[in-house]
Design an enzyme around this catalytic site. Structure first.
Site, PDB file in Angstrom:
ATOM      1  N   SER A 119       0.856  -1.168   0.000  1.00  0.00           N
ATOM      2  CA  SER A 119       0.000   0.000   0.000  1.00  0.00           C
ATOM      3  C   SER A 119       0.895   1.220   0.000  1.00  0.00           C
ATOM      4  O   SER A 119       1.868   1.280   0.752  1.00  0.00           O
ATOM      5  CB  SER A 119      -0.900  -0.025   1.242  1.00  0.00           C
ATOM      6  OG  SER A 119      -1.397   1.267   1.500  1.00  0.00           O
ATOM      7  N   ARG A 147     -21.768 -12.052 -44.780  1.00  0.00           N
ATOM      8  CA  ARG A 147     -20.801 -11.449 -43.867  1.00  0.00           C
ATOM      9  C   ARG A 147     -21.446 -10.206 -43.270  1.00  0.00           C
ATOM     10  O   ARG A 147     -21.967  -9.373 -44.015  1.00  0.00           O
ATOM     11  CB  ARG A 147     -19.488 -11.069 -44.578  1.00  0.00           C
ATOM     12  CG  ARG A 147     -18.426 -10.608 -43.566  1.00  0.00           C
ATOM     13  CD  ARG A 147     -17.147 -10.081 -44.196  1.00  0.00           C
ATOM     14  NE  ARG A 147     -16.661 -10.949 -45.250  1.00  0.00           N
ATOM     15  CZ  ARG A 147     -15.622 -10.659 -46.047  1.00  0.00           C
ATOM     16  NH1 ARG A 147     -14.964  -9.525 -45.860  1.00  0.00           N
ATOM     17  NH2 ARG A 147     -15.256 -11.477 -47.003  1.00  0.00           N
TER      18      ARG A 147
END
Lengths: 382, 382, 382, 382
Positions: D259, D298
């Site tokens: 931390s 497509r």
């Protein structure tokens, strides 16, 4: 937009945060002026190997753990006390969240600028085709006569309103983060918070928001709505551009939209970009919404899930707006085909109310734009 | 809330739409006053077999196709011309969308009422525990001292802000739909639209919004944020209620939270409801966002996907707010355990800034509430 | 499918669970045969007010808390000891999960039956149009010649493979749940588990799965893929049915697909149902996936979020398959328009390889169907 | 995994595709052997500026449009005819899809390898703690006694089964794409397709799958389930690691989990990575599912939305497995705290059936692993 959310911009935002924090702490008499000056000097001029830092940050889990030791070392070369006072009281998340909001603010400007250019282009289409007869289609079937200008007005209004929502969310979300280690401002003060917010051009939050992420979630949702509204425009133009319909087309852009196998093709590549964004955005927003129930004063996983998804949402939304601006600014409209399709469907030709509706929409849009010369961009200004 | 989105309320909203349409058309001289009277008389008093109609509507794909023939038949018993003029110019979607917005408006009132009761309850907790020392936890680990009041302030602010966003979305989305068959108002007029909006207490849209659904998507997103903010509260209380933590507990509710196999258990059933809602809501919102790119003047599938998901979002969000209101209004707080956990973690006891932050939050909340006596509910009033 | 997941079916499944549990416990000598008989007698014949129970279950948070006291009371009229032994060792979730799986099994049969009918219908279309020249379109633009049979083969293969995935997921997920209060089988035994699984036609799990929900998530994902593959078919048919394209159409169904405002319209209502399902399903699946990280031996919220979403996924998927089966079984194909659109696009007429591919696909499909007379349904048989 | 889906690997896969295509076409007598040799020579050795190509591909919308002209130019230096025959008959999507599947195959190996290492590590924990008494918790409340080994068995089984599903999906999805311009193999042949599939170690599809994406969607869903199952493990360990619970902990990793503001903290960073992945994955999978209804031969947008989301899913899932493997391989277990928490909850100490269930699970796991020496990895082998 890729640059706005790139590693270099993130690093710059992080350095801006540290320098601003030190200046605010000095002004609040929490650290000496000289320390703030030493920190600011290094932050303003510091050059780091961006790629290396990005890798280290990925390993450490946060940019702060990678950046701060290096920064501290450089400051210590000038002023050992200042080095110790760097980042005093702040948390890694303060740095990460504020940097993200600085990036989001820059990104919001780009979104609003592209968005406004697109809605302005749509307003021109709506106006010039206010009386162009066209076939309205429902459930992909011929329905009734309308005008192409009314369809353009619908696209305009959808995107305009989505940008207004986004502006509202920016006002709510573009906040400084200054929480300290656990959201209590320990070792900091409200004065520091207010000073930093003013300097950085972000709003000062009522409370730190380390585990209260409604703002970020709201931004994400609003970006997804902008993407969706832009996708609606793209869906329609791609349908109108079908060979058999032949009513409106993307302009040809050199090097884009070609086919590696069929040279006769003219692909709606701009629409494709916008539709692809509209498909991806909802899931990305859902991922951020799903992370809201974060644990205690700082959560485990929910927060960390936000930044990459938010950056992608900014990029997709901006890309979609840009692609469709290019499409709309040079849109090719075949009014003869529109008339022919309308006639072939045998649904009549009464377009009086459609013309009236175009006027209603353009009046509304211009009134809103006039209210503030730059209505959208203003919204996210400091 | 189940009633608000039930079949009966939907039918009533549909009848309200038809009666209001006829009255507005009569006022605009599009149909005779007598026809409007005849239509209104039947709509106001009509009784239908709700379940049968719901089934027929499911088969037909829309309520209009099931309801209108029956309604027409009843009107024809009194006035054959009025029967022919019923629903004149309107589309099935006009009826469906307007009915949904009438339901949403009623639902929004319930959301805001429950939400305000919950934030008020949280404000009371924040105030009474403003100075109660507690352990702040980050990443599920002990971090620093804070006060329980500050944690309550965070819950309050998150839900309050989510409700403000929802109020904004209600203003944007709670619109009359009157589009006619293809979004051109054909056979109708702007006068009819304005009159109906005024009578029904919905805003008049700039344009029909049959295929422009940013408003609905915005509502859905805002509801998901409310659910998420409520889920955050639930997550925290369920963690605080762990046997080993023992800091805060749901009240015992008779007939709820028991276990069919372990009578010693005291389950956080309210939190469970809210967490479950927070898990489900993002995907439901994503489903509505995904439907935004709708085709032409009325889309195929995207629109139809909205209503059930939106109704579920209203129900889940309301259920979550209600469950957590019950929890918070009678929350049991073990301040001794809080102090003990804080002491055991060895992180000190400085809570001065936390107390200050509680004050800052409560001041903000009360100022916003004072600005309008009923700030949230007002927002969605006609 | 609505019936399969209705309150009545749920109640019946719950009673089946209790009777089967008692019989298995008696066989394993954990309770007397007489108790099992008394429990079984009441469960087999019991009639309850379904609506009342459903309401009480909603309040209590689980069906077990509402049902068991009433059931116990009825059994006690005959045999007080048996009443005490009812549900012995089992948990509310055992009942809820097993009931859900019994419903899912019934639902899976319906899905596979509709799905097979649809793929069989598509195989007939593919065969009869194997040599029908048609225009292949990419990015909504004309591309190259193909045959309509090849397009039908693609639809067939997509849905067929999605159904195979679903069958695999059913084998993995349709499990008995018997965990006891905390997943330890306390008060029960593996013998009871194996006996119950055999009697109920569900697989016996390796371990209880109260907080391990990969099976449910897999089911949900597989249903979303079936919905998506069916939505692909619907998307294409709705595009082919456009007035300007005019190649294939839904059959007219009395009372469906009409328009309340435009009698000339012929709406693709079946496609609409399937597309709507395909839009909703991904978010519903995401909601279930998001609930996977459930806490400890039984989670808070994640589990409770599953059942309604799973039921909706079954209903949407089944509805989509059914709607498209009706569409495909009576699909109207305009081979003249196909030829004309192909000729107008000027892309040639070489369809030899397309014909070959249709054969390859139909061979594959028939081989897989032949391997088991009822390949899909078999997969989920007991 | 970042490398597997990086620009360089993509380029290499693209070159592999072109070389293999040419060789297969030569073997099928569609192009001269000499052309295949010339193409192969350049593809095998070609070096390109990866970053430049990636940028150009982004502008052009596909890698093929950026790569092919450069490649053609290099080949033309040796053999002008070969340059003309490069990519003959193939489409941009053939290249893009096949390259994606080659990347996915490599990614799948990494997933299975990490996954197996994790499940093996969990099996060791399950075995060594088969008899370690622990408290089972339901709804975050104490429930009944169990053993820590049974909890580990649950984690093991969940991840193992998720990996089996993923292996099934790999078998279904890792296909060569060779469709030609419009899915008809025009200019190609089934022989070319079969030869390429064999050479590239991908399965030969029944039909081209340019717009039939159930395989990709299935992969995405399976990866989300793996992420979710891994997230369940992370959720539990992070809960057990709470200071007040203190039963199991991540090992300390240098440079991670610290931390920047609280040096006393020991953050569950591995769990955080896995939980973050579990939050993001469902929305990413939903985005791919939402794209399934692609247009004609497509689609427009749906296909383009897949690749980035799929790559992110691979990266997140792999990162989660890796993080949790590190956690589990050096998991610290506090059996004293487990016993104390169990005793404090007063729920007894009967763990006989839990021990039995651990054995049942480990037998099952080992039997499945034995059936094939490398069961998971085998599944995705060519």
């Amino acid at each position: 937009m890729l640059a706005v959310f790139g590693d270099e911009a993130l690093l710059q935002a992080a350095l801006t945060f540290e320098a601003s924090l030190a200046r605010a702490q000095a002004a609040a008499k929490l650290i000496p002026e000289s320390a703030a000056a030493a920190i600011g000097a290094v932050c303003d001029s510091a050059r780091f190997e961006v790629a290396t830092l990005a890798e280290e940050a990925a390993h450490a889990g946060t940019l702060a753990l990678a950046l701060l030791p290096r920064l501290r070392a450089r400051i210590a070369e000038q002023d050992a006390e200042a080095a110790r006072l760097l980042h005093r009281g702040a948390s890694s998340q303060d740095l990460a969240d504020t940097a993200l909001m600085l990036q989001a603010k820059a990104g919001a400007h780009l979104i609003q600028r592209e968005g406004r250019a697109l809605t302005d282009a749509l307003a021109r289409v709506a106006e010039s085709h206010a009386r162009t007869p066209a076939l309205a289609r429902t459930l992909l079937q011929p329905a009734l006569p309308t005008t192409f200008g009314l369809q353009a007005s619908q696209w305009l209004l959808g995107i305009h309103q989505a940008l207004q929502r986004f502006a509202w969310e920016c006002r709510a979300a573009l906040l400084l983060q200054l929480a300290g280690a656990a959201g209590t401002l320990q070792g900091l003060s409200l004065e520091v918070l207010e000073r930093m917010a003013a300097e950085l051009g972000l709003a000062a939050p009522v409370l730190p928001w380390t585990a209260r992420r409604d703002g970020v979630a709201g931004l994400a949702g609003a970006l997804a709505v902008v993407s969706g509204a832009t996708g609606k425009l793209a869906r329609d133009i791609s349908l109108l551009a079908q060979h058999e319909v032949h009513e409106a087309f993307e302009p040809r852009i050199s090097g884009r939209g070609g086919s590696s196998s069929m040279s006769h093709k003219r692909n709606p590549t701009g629409c494709q970009i916008a539709l692809s964004a509209a498909i991806r955005a909802p899931g990305l927003a859902a991922g951020i919404l799903a992370g809201l129930p974060q644990e205690h004063q700082r959560g485990l996983g929910g927060w960390q899930a936000e930044a990459p998804a938010l950056a992608t949402l900014f990029e997709l939304t901006h890309g979609a707006l840009q692609a469709m601006r290019v499409v709309v600014e040079a849109l090719e409209v075949d009014t003869v085909a529109m008339a022919a399709n309308l006639a072939a469907s045998g649904v009549g030709d009464d377009i009086g109310l459609s013309i009236q509706l175009v006027g209603r929409c353009l009046d509304h849009y211009r009134r809103q734009c006039k209210d503030s010369a730059e209505p959208h961009i203003h919204a996210v200004h400091d």
